[in-house]
Design an enzyme around this catalytic site. Sequence first.
Site, short mmCIF file in Angstrom:
data_model
loop_
_atom_site.label_atom_id
_atom_site.label_comp_id
_atom_site.label_asym_id
_atom_site.label_seq_id
_atom_site.Cartn_x
_atom_site.Cartn_y
_atom_site.Cartn_z
N SER A 190 45.32 38.15 37.36
CA SER A 190 44.66 37.31 36.33
C SER A 190 44.27 37.88 35.45
O SER A 190 43.58 39.03 35.56
CB SER A 190 43.94 36.23 37.05
OG SER A 190 43.23 35.57 36.18
N TYR B 289 36.11 35.86 41.93
CA TYR B 289 37.43 35.74 41.77
C TYR B 289 37.89 36.96 40.64
O TYR B 289 38.83 37.54 40.80
CB TYR B 289 37.99 34.37 40.97
CG TYR B 289 39.40 34.41 40.84
CD1 TYR B 289 40.32 34.02 41.62
CD2 TYR B 289 39.94 34.48 39.40
CE1 TYR B 289 41.90 33.76 41.27
CE2 TYR B 289 41.20 34.26 39.09
CZ TYR B 289 42.16 34.04 40.18
OH TYR B 289 43.42 33.97 39.75
#
Length: 241
Positions: free
Chosen positions: A150, A165
């Site tokens: 990501s 995350y």
Amino acid sequence: MPADTRAKSPDSPDGPVSLVTGGNRGIGLETCRQLAALGHRVVLAARDPEAARLAAERIGPAVHPARLDVTSTADADRLAQHLRERYGRLDVLVNNAAIHYDTWQRVSTADLAVVREAAETNLLGPWQLTQALLPLLRASRHARIVNVSSGAGALDDLGPGAPAYSISKLALNGLTRMLARDLAADRILVNAVCPGWVATDMGGSGGRPVAEGAAGVVWAATLPDDGPTGGFFRDGRPIPF
């Protein structure tokens, strides 16, 4: 086009063998669908075996379900043995399973238990699974490893939010670079892919279509033998680490 990416019948004994973790929904499911359409024999892995079975049936006979909790050493070893007995090799590993898009947290006050859980699944899971499957990847003539990452884990874009995350994806990017250099002599291409903001259960509504996000993953999974390795990509184009 290299031998491992040519479209073949799903029942072809020499079709590429691909494993996708977290394949029962979202980007993982669509990646399975697109790889199957290219003639790959796809192993759709998920923690819940019933969810894996139902998802595989939605796509068709080229897709086979498998139970896999990426945090479990026993599951990783069991799946490696199954792939060894059924196929004798693995051509594509897509490390897609991920948890805890913790937008409710800030790094200064983060619950470190959540951070540890994210690291177990988002970093140590792919690392452990890659180690377990390396003999099978080395048995392929065109092996590819794709770590679904990501932009939230890119150094240039790190902010105070979603710390579990973001940190786990930053570390996954580092693992990608290290594996690419370690496995270069084996001619295994290893890359990280950011699918972008995609409308999934994790990403929420308003993102791009899932098919567009998965296309970048499939691009990295089907690179030619002289393709890049150790890179970070979105839509087939390099982005900063």
